[in-house]
Design a protein around this motif. Structure first.
Motif, short mmCIF file in Angstrom:
data_model
loop_
_atom_site.label_atom_id
_atom_site.label_comp_id
_atom_site.label_asym_id
_atom_site.label_seq_id
_atom_site.Cartn_x
_atom_site.Cartn_y
_atom_site.Cartn_z
N ILE A 17 0.86 -1.18 0.00
CA ILE A 17 0.00 0.00 0.00
C ILE A 17 0.90 1.23 0.00
CG2 ILE A 17 -1.76 1.31 1.27
CD1 ILE A 17 -2.65 -1.37 2.51
N LEU A 18 0.56 2.21 -0.82
CA LEU A 18 1.34 3.44 -0.90
C LEU A 18 1.04 4.32 0.32
CD1 LEU A 18 3.30 5.13 -2.64
CD2 LEU A 18 1.25 6.22 -3.63
N MET A 19 2.11 4.74 0.98
CA MET A 19 1.97 5.61 2.15
C MET A 19 2.92 6.79 1.99
SD MET A 19 -0.10 3.75 4.21
CE MET A 19 0.10 4.28 5.88
N CYS A 20 2.61 7.86 2.69
CA CYS A 20 3.52 9.01 2.74
C CYS A 20 3.93 9.20 4.19
CB CYS A 20 2.85 10.26 2.19
SG CYS A 20 1.38 10.81 3.06
N LYS A 21 5.16 9.64 4.38
CA LYS A 21 5.66 9.93 5.72
C LYS A 21 5.44 11.41 5.96
CE LYS A 21 8.89 8.12 8.84
NZ LYS A 21 10.02 7.24 9.00
N ARG A 22 4.68 11.73 7.00
CA ARG A 22 4.31 13.12 7.29
C ARG A 22 5.54 13.94 7.66
NH1 ARG A 22 -0.28 15.38 6.22
NH2 ARG A 22 -0.05 16.65 8.06
N TYR A 99 7.63 12.26 1.57
CA TYR A 99 8.31 11.03 1.20
C TYR A 99 7.27 9.94 0.98
CZ TYR A 99 11.08 6.81 1.79
OH TYR A 99 11.65 5.58 1.62
N LEU A 100 7.31 9.27 -0.17
CA LEU A 100 6.37 8.20 -0.50
C LEU A 100 7.08 6.86 -0.39
CD1 LEU A 100 4.79 9.84 -3.67
CD2 LEU A 100 3.74 9.64 -1.41
N ASP A 101 6.35 5.85 0.10
CA ASP A 101 6.94 4.53 0.26
C ASP A 101 5.86 3.48 0.13
OD1 ASP A 101 8.94 2.68 0.75
OD2 ASP A 101 9.05 3.06 2.89
N TRP A 102 6.24 2.32 -0.41
CA TRP A 102 5.35 1.16 -0.46
C TRP A 102 5.51 0.39 0.85
CZ3 TRP A 102 1.65 0.92 -3.83
CH2 TRP A 102 1.79 1.48 -5.08
N ILE A 103 4.40 0.16 1.54
CA ILE A 103 4.40 -0.56 2.81
C ILE A 103 3.70 -1.90 2.60
CG2 ILE A 103 3.66 -0.50 5.23
CD1 ILE A 103 5.69 1.70 4.52
N ASP A 104 4.27 -2.95 3.17
CA ASP A 104 3.69 -4.29 3.06
C ASP A 104 2.23 -4.26 3.52
OD1 ASP A 104 2.89 -7.01 3.72
OD2 ASP A 104 5.01 -7.54 3.59
N ALA A 105 1.33 -4.78 2.69
CA ALA A 105 -0.11 -4.75 2.99
C ALA A 105 -0.47 -5.60 4.21
CB ALA A 105 -0.91 -5.20 1.78
N ASN A 120 -7.29 4.42 12.62
CA ASN A 120 -8.23 4.46 11.49
C ASN A 120 -7.68 3.77 10.24
OD1 ASN A 120 -10.31 5.74 12.80
ND2 ASN A 120 -9.70 7.78 12.14
N ILE A 121 -6.37 3.88 10.00
CA ILE A 121 -5.80 3.24 8.81
C ILE A 121 -5.96 1.72 8.92
CG2 ILE A 121 -3.68 2.81 7.49
CD1 ILE A 121 -2.85 5.71 8.22
N GLY A 122 -5.73 1.17 10.11
CA GLY A 122 -5.94 -0.26 10.31
C GLY A 122 -7.38 -0.67 10.03
N HIS A 123 -8.31 0.15 10.48
CA HIS A 123 -9.73 -0.12 10.24
C HIS A 123 -10.05 -0.08 8.74
CE1 HIS A 123 -14.06 -0.12 10.76
NE2 HIS A 123 -14.13 1.01 10.10
N MET A 124 -9.50 0.91 8.04
CA MET A 124 -9.74 1.04 6.60
C MET A 124 -9.19 -0.17 5.84
SD MET A 124 -8.75 5.00 5.91
CE MET A 124 -8.77 6.08 7.33
N VAL A 125 -7.96 -0.58 6.17
CA VAL A 125 -7.36 -1.74 5.52
C VAL A 125 -8.19 -3.00 5.80
CG1 VAL A 125 -5.33 -3.26 5.46
CG2 VAL A 125 -5.03 -0.77 5.47
N ALA A 126 -8.65 -3.14 7.04
CA ALA A 126 -9.48 -4.31 7.39
C ALA A 126 -10.76 -4.33 6.57
CB ALA A 126 -9.79 -4.29 8.88
N GLN A 127 -11.38 -3.18 6.35
CA GLN A 127 -12.60 -3.12 5.54
C GLN A 127 -12.33 -3.51 4.09
OE1 GLN A 127 -15.99 -2.37 6.49
NE2 GLN A 127 -14.93 -3.07 8.33
N VAL A 128 -11.23 -3.01 3.54
CA VAL A 128 -10.89 -3.40 2.16
C VAL A 128 -10.62 -4.89 2.09
CG1 VAL A 128 -9.17 -3.17 0.32
CG2 VAL A 128 -10.08 -1.12 1.45
N ASN A 129 -9.94 -5.44 3.10
CA ASN A 129 -9.68 -6.89 3.11
C ASN A 129 -10.97 -7.70 3.12
OD1 ASN A 129 -6.90 -6.61 2.99
ND2 ASN A 129 -6.63 -6.73 5.20
#
Length: 139
Positions: A17-22, A99-105, A120-129
């Motif tokens: 999953i594409l993530m950005c580092k704040r 900074y953009l990075d690919w993080i293991d799904a 919230n990001i964990g919840h969002m990923v769980a819903q997509v799963n």
């Protein structure tokens, strides 16, 4: 109420999953999803595609986004729309804001020492799963 979006961009293999580092507050130093403000007169989906192009160099031709959920934060007077999609092909994200990075799904996106959003990001990923085939399709 100000509108915002976050976009869950899955690698075309669905393993990252594409993530950005704040680089600024809130959540400075933590990973977050790509996204931004919905401008007046702009639809949520158009805003999501615009933010994705601006922040990561990913176009409508590279990905099909699907609405996943929406959060309303009444005490902060804001609403967040969540979109997800899988890249159609290999794309090297490029942006100059963060900074953009690919993080293991399979990562623990509930880890608040690494990821923004109070889980919230964990919840969002769980819903997509739960609805992976509907959101990301087969490949």
């Amino acid at each position: 109420m100000q509108g915002y979006n976050v976009i869950m961009v899955y690698h075309h293999n669905q393993d990252k999953i594409l993530m950005c580092k704040r680089v600024k507050e809130p959540y400075k130093g933590l990973y977050n999803l790509v996204g931004g403000k919905i401008e007046p007169g702009e639809t949520g989906i158009d805003s999501a595609y615009r933010e994705l192009r601006e922040e990561a160099g990913i176009s409508r031709e590279d990905i099909v986004l699907h609405p996943v959920m929406e959060f309303s934060y009444y005490l902060q007077d804001c609403r967040v729309e969540v979109y997800a999609g899988r890249l159609r092909h290999e794309v090297e994200p490029a942006g100059d804001e963060q900074y953009l990075d690919w993080i293991d799904a399979a990562s623990d996106f509930f880890d608040m020492a690494l990821y923004a959003g109070e889980g919230n990001i964990g919840h969002m990923v769980a819903q997509v799963n739960l609805f992976k085939k509907d959101v990301l399709g087969d490949q």
